[in-house]
Write a protein that holds these residues in place. Sequence first.
Motif, PDB file in Angstrom:
ATOM      1  N   PHE A   7       0.841  -1.181   0.000  1.00  0.00           N
ATOM      2  CA  PHE A   7       0.000   0.000   0.000  1.00  0.00           C
ATOM      3  C   PHE A   7       0.879   1.235   0.000  1.00  0.00           C
ATOM      4  O   PHE A   7       2.058   1.175   0.303  1.00  0.00           O
ATOM      5  CB  PHE A   7      -0.960   0.016   1.198  1.00  0.00           C
ATOM      6  N   GLN A   8       0.285   2.342  -0.367  1.00  0.00           N
ATOM      7  CA  GLN A   8       0.966   3.618  -0.269  1.00  0.00           C
ATOM      8  C   GLN A   8       0.082   4.546   0.538  1.00  0.00           C
ATOM      9  O   GLN A   8      -1.119   4.332   0.651  1.00  0.00           O
ATOM     10  CB  GLN A   8       1.285   4.205  -1.640  1.00  0.00           C
ATOM     11  N   VAL A   9       0.685   5.560   1.100  1.00  0.00           N
ATOM     12  CA  VAL A   9      -0.036   6.591   1.835  1.00  0.00           C
ATOM     13  C   VAL A   9      -0.037   7.818   0.938  1.00  0.00           C
ATOM     14  O   VAL A   9       1.021   8.254   0.472  1.00  0.00           O
ATOM     15  CB  VAL A   9       0.635   6.899   3.192  1.00  0.00           C
ATOM     16  N   THR A  10      -1.229   8.375   0.681  1.00  0.00           N
ATOM     17  CA  THR A  10      -1.366   9.508  -0.220  1.00  0.00           C
ATOM     18  C   THR A  10      -1.708  10.765   0.555  1.00  0.00           C
ATOM     19  O   THR A  10      -2.590  10.746   1.413  1.00  0.00           O
ATOM     20  CB  THR A  10      -2.459   9.222  -1.275  1.00  0.00           C
ATOM     21  N   PHE A  11      -0.995  11.838   0.252  1.00  0.00           N
ATOM     22  CA  PHE A  11      -1.227  13.144   0.859  1.00  0.00           C
ATOM     23  C   PHE A  11      -1.785  14.088  -0.191  1.00  0.00           C
ATOM     24  O   PHE A  11      -1.225  14.202  -1.285  1.00  0.00           O
ATOM     25  CB  PHE A  11       0.097  13.763   1.343  1.00  0.00           C
TER      26      PHE A  11
END
Length: 144
Positions: A7-11
């Motif tokens: 997963f990635q964390v999106t800002f």
Amino acid sequence: MASVKQFQVTFDCADPERVARFWCEVLGYAVPPAPEGFATWEEFNRSLPPEDRGSWFACADPAGVGPRLFFQRVPEGKVAKNRVHLDVRAGTGLVGEERLATLEAECARLVALGAVRVRLLPADDDNESCIVMQDIEGNEFCLD
């Protein structure tokens, strides 16, 4: 049983590259190489239509263990507290004064990068101390 997914964390942010480079410094992450066919990210951005230039940026754990962080430009500014935040684990395994000294030293380093110290949450019966902070665009995170 479901397998673990990457997963990635999106800002959402106003200046994706600036915020990404801040988080690279905080976490020891790296900017990935420019897309194939481009020597630099600047060269890649120049190839895009003007409205798409600088619209996103990413950084990744060079060891490949932590999630990828993705930063995307949005037109609106931040108006409320984050519903999700990162915990930067600088004091893992430490307690009391030793933990607090480690957190304070890391806080000073992050403030020098542009972060803002919000408040210290002192240790109580259930939790050790942590410091609530904001990144360079006001996104909250905890230094614990």
